[in-house]
Design an enzyme around this catalytic site. Structure first.
Site, mmCIF file in Angstrom:
data_model
loop_
_atom_site.group_PDB
_atom_site.id
_atom_site.type_symbol
_atom_site.label_atom_id
_atom_site.label_comp_id
_atom_site.label_asym_id
_atom_site.label_seq_id
_atom_site.Cartn_x
_atom_site.Cartn_y
_atom_site.Cartn_z
ATOM 1 N N GLU A 34 -15.946 110.934 22.496
ATOM 2 C CA GLU A 34 -17.176 110.854 21.705
ATOM 3 C C GLU A 34 -17.278 109.641 20.786
ATOM 4 O O GLU A 34 -18.279 109.508 20.065
ATOM 5 C CB GLU A 34 -17.401 112.138 20.897
ATOM 6 C CG GLU A 34 -17.557 113.373 21.758
ATOM 7 C CD GLU A 34 -17.990 114.614 21.001
ATOM 8 O OE1 GLU A 34 -18.479 115.558 21.654
ATOM 9 O OE2 GLU A 34 -17.844 114.631 19.763
ATOM 10 N N ASN A 35 -16.315 108.727 20.785
ATOM 11 C CA ASN A 35 -16.372 107.623 19.822
ATOM 12 C C ASN A 35 -17.476 106.626 20.129
ATOM 13 O O ASN A 35 -18.168 106.153 19.216
ATOM 14 C CB ASN A 35 -15.020 106.903 19.771
ATOM 15 C CG ASN A 35 -13.913 107.804 19.256
ATOM 16 O OD1 ASN A 35 -14.170 108.892 18.763
ATOM 17 N ND2 ASN A 35 -12.682 107.342 19.371
#
Length: 811
Positions: free
Chosen positions: A428-429
């Site tokens: 999710e970064n």
């Protein structure tokens, strides 16, 4: 040969006002628990009472003696140190470590002795006993030091996990406690060796029709410049012998292998494994031996463009695989407690739930060798995240070189495992940097991790493991040309549903691959009751709320119930209805997305497991008890299944055939009224090709029942105003437990037997069950002691939706 002296067992642990025996492998928390120095951090809010443990410095100590024969070299080897350590032997600093995810090797020959015959004995003190000390600095102290060097970085949680290479979720997550560990968490040993040893062995095995190719790289560490040989065997059969000249420390051999079977994932053939052995020889003398099981398969991910966007279809041995996946988090907040038996239990539970893929999530750890070996044996595909999650990560020193060393070691370490089929750069970064506008926050505009995911890590995988596809992140659309979490391009995380939307909205889109989605529910009743002291225990009582880590988690549970059920009248009703809502949510999503195969090429449920007792998205709770969701996974992952779906303004029966053979037969569709009375029945012959889906249009109704070859799908227009199902329940004692017979005179929706309410260790074999008028079922309850059949009549042991809804009606 290498001689090994295991250093596991009893050490001494020291800290402020603490001096006690310690168990290695282990961690400070487990040692303090064993000594009765801290309360159970899983109970009540004791998590806060033990927070001081993670902020102290600690020391592990023992005396060290080499008891083996004379060797050129004695190494002290740590498979894992958690995390910031200074290692001293006899007062001499051997080295310092700052990474939980690496192993470490220190030369202690000059201190522990055993010089070789051609060395001056005065250089060693053979048989010496020296104090070994491992000084562990608090991870908080190290994180503060690094943050002062590189500056702040945005992240999703108010903890400094991006600044230290340590299991991120030990700092807490939206399903986990903040219990920041320290310790010698993996095995430690002394190794004595002479002339040379096998430093690393990296086998990359791929399959081709009738055979395979083995691309083998071997690195050798030497004490003497001698010509050596490396013998390569497969199941005891010699494949080749490679010369290793005296001036060479690395060799690479490309070896064709004929007459072998492919390793295949579950449902696609047997997971064929072969024992690969590499023997390092000095003449006829064996110096070292490396042995692992491996398998031959070829993996690709089809990420080609089509009219709808960009595909993401996993292909093994040239065959597209419908991914039926689960996300895996560390199974214990104290991972040193994990054993092979515990890994096996959990992974076999995944298999029994129809799972064929396990994603090792990026906020945890690279799991123990046993985890991957079991996945190899069980035919479970492994999607492995690199360990970055929900944050900006500094690309500066001292972090950058740690990331490179960690990635290189673990790509090499895991290379023998055929189950591992893809490397993923982060969790999710890339998405959150875009969606949360982290670039506008201090430290988020530069050196935030993009270099790792788009340059550093793909280069390492391309160099060391080109047989496995790399993906930059989950979710990731493939490039910045599209939003990172676009449903039309590659992988997608579906979190608007649950966070803000009802689960019916899963049907609003058909992403190309759903690598995260989920819906919360509390754990089993006994798990929750054992974790809190609240009296009365209410959904919002302090202990229950402490074991709910998601932001506004209980509010989301309540808002999720509103479109479907009246507000629960009791804690028991809340527990039942939220469990039911979790099941319905996941059924809705998976069945909808499966009906779009191969456009939607798979799902990975968030999450399989928990690491403590908590309200979460898991199917198996923190005490190892099954939520009803676990049983629902068997249905939605079945190779052959039916589901009734709204599609283009009408209803269809989706006939789901994830099987190598066609599915043919007479599809029956019954229309019933709201009481379950049969109104009409029709039939249609269907033939569904292997690994495909057929949609059969049908007419609507209050209650619809589709059946084919014993498989069944139900559709209900409404939940409310259910009549009395008039259940007859009898229980009979059988060896190992009870058989519970349930007969319904009327329509009985969502019957649930909670076996843990009979006995804490009792289990049943089904979750929610719906019976049409006149139908019966038998629920099998098993326990380690004899059970009283009358216990089935106790409150809330066995109930159904109509009974729960009646409880909510005004008197």
């Amino acid at each position: 040969m290498i001689d090994i002296q295991d250093l596991s067992g009893t050490w001494n642990l020291r800290g402020t006002d603490v001096d006690l025996p310690a168990e290695v492998p282990g961690c400070v928390h487990t040692d303090l628990l064993a000594a009765g120095r801290i309360p159970d951090p899983f109970f009540g809010d004791n998590e806060h009472a033990v927070a001081w443990v993670g902020r102290q410095d600690w020391t592990y100590q023992r005396d060290l003696t080499w008891d083996g024969p004379a060797h050129d070299r004695i190494d002290l080897v740590f498979d894992g140190l958690d995390t910031v350590a200074r290692v001293e032997l006899g007062g001499r600093v051997l080295g310092e470590t700052r990474n939980m995810h690496r192993s470490y090797r220190f030369d202690v020959t000059s201190q522990l002795g055993t010089a070789a015959a051609d060395r001056d004995p005065a250089d060693a003190t053979a048989g010496a006993s020296l104090p070994l000390s491992v000084y562990l600095t608090s991870a908080y102290t190290e994180a503060a030091r690094v943050e002062a060097l590189v500056g702040p970085k945005p992240n999703c949680y108010p903890e400094p996990f991006p600044f230290v290479r340590k299991m991120a979720c030990s700092f807490g997550w939206d399903w986990g406690p903040t219990l920041v560990t320290a310790g010698i968490w993996r095995p430690v040993r002394l190794e004595g060796w002479s002339t040379a040893r096998l430093a690393t062995v990296r086998p990359l095995a791929t399959y081709r029709d009738g055979g395979g190719d083995l691309d083998l790289t071997v690195d050798v560490e030497r004490t003497r410049d001698r010509a050596l040989r490396a013998q390569v065997l497969l199941d005891g059969r010699e494949l080749t012998v490679v010369d290793v000249p005296a001036d060479q420390t690395s060799l690479r051999a490309r070896i064709p292998v004929d007459g072998i079977a492919a390793w295949s994932p579950r449902g696609y053939g047997p997971p064929a494994l072969y024992e690969l052995t590499v023997v390092l020889l000095d003449g006829d003398q064996e110096l070292d031996r490396w042995r692992r099981h491996t398998g031959f398969r070829t993996v690709t991910i089809d990420r080609g463009a089509d009219d709808a966007g960009t595909r993401f279809v996993i292909e093994v041995n040239g065959e597209p695989v419908l991914a039926k996946g689960v996300n895996w988090i560390p199974d214990d907040i104290f991972p040193s407690r994990m054993t092979r038996a515990r890994y096996e239990k959990r992974l076999r539970e995944a298999v029994a739930a129809g799972v064929n893929l396990v994603r090792v999530w990026g906020g945890g750890i690279y799991e123990d060798r046993a985890f991957y070996e079991l996945c190899d044996e069980l035919g479970l595909l492994v999607w492995q995240d690199f360990l970055f999650a929900c944050a900006c990560y500094p690309e500066d020193e001292p972090i950058f070189s740690e990331v490179v060393a960690e990635a290189r070691e673990n790509v090499t370490r895991l290379s023998p495992h055929p189950s591992l089929i893809t490397w993923n750069g982060n969790n999710e970064n890339l998405w959150l940097h875009d969606a949360m506008n982290w670039a506008a926050e201090p430290g988020g505009g530069e050196s935030w991790g993009e270099k790792y995911y788009l340059q550093t890590l793909p280069a390492i995988v391309a160099e060391l493991d080109p047989t496995r596809p790399y993906q930059a992140g989950s979710p990731w659309s493939g490039s910045w040309e599209h939003a990172p979490n676009s449903p039309d391009h590659q992988t997608f995380h579906s979190w608007e549903v649950w966070n803000r939307e009802d689960y019916g909205n899963y049907r609003d889109s058909a992403p190309r691959f759903v690598s995260e989605f989920g819906w919360q529910a509390p754990p089993a009743w006994t798990t929750l009751r054992d974790a809190v002291s609240d009296d009365p225990m209410l959904p919002d009582s302090p202990g229950v709320l402490h074991h709910q880590k998601a932001e506004d988690g209980n509010g989301k549970l309540a808002r999720g119930l509103e479109p479907h059920f009246p507000a629960p009248a009791s804690t028991e009703a809340w527990h039942y209805l939220t469990q039911l809502n979790q099941v319905r949510a996941i059924r809705t999503g998976v069945e909808h997305w499966r009906s779009h195969w191969p456009h939607t090429a798979g799902t990975i449920l968030w999450q399989l497991n928990d690491l403590w007792p908590v309200t979460s998205w898991a199917a198996i709770d923190g005490a190892g008890r099954y939520k009803p969701l676990y049983f629902a996974l068997r249905d939605v992952h079945a190779d052959r299944a039916l589901t009734i779906q709204p599609r283009d303004g009408r209803l269809v029966v989706a006939v789901l055939n994830d099987h190598p053979e066609p599915w043919t037969g007479s599809l029956s569709v019954e229309s019933r009224d709201s009481s379950g009375t049969l109104l009409h029945i029709g039939a249609e012959e269907v033939e569904v090709a292997p690994r495909s889906v057929t949609l059969v249009p049908i007419n609507g109704g209050d209650v619809l029942v589709a059946t084919l070859d014993g498989r069944r799908a139900l559709w209900f227009a409404a939940d409310h105003h259910l009549g009395d199902p008039d259940l007859t329940v009898t229980a009979s004692s059988v060896p190992g437990g009870l058989d519970v017979h349930v007969n319904a005179a009327g329509l009985a929706r969502d019957i649930l037997l909670q076996a843990d309410r009979i006995h804490p260790d009792a289990v049943t074999d089904q979750g929610f069950v719906t019976l049409l008028p006149g139908e019966s079922t038998t629920l099998h309850v098993r326990a380690p002691i004899d059970l009283d059949p009358r216990s089935v009549k106790d409150p809330w042991v066995l109930t159904d939706l109509a009974s729960v809804l009646r409880e909510n009606r005004p008197s």
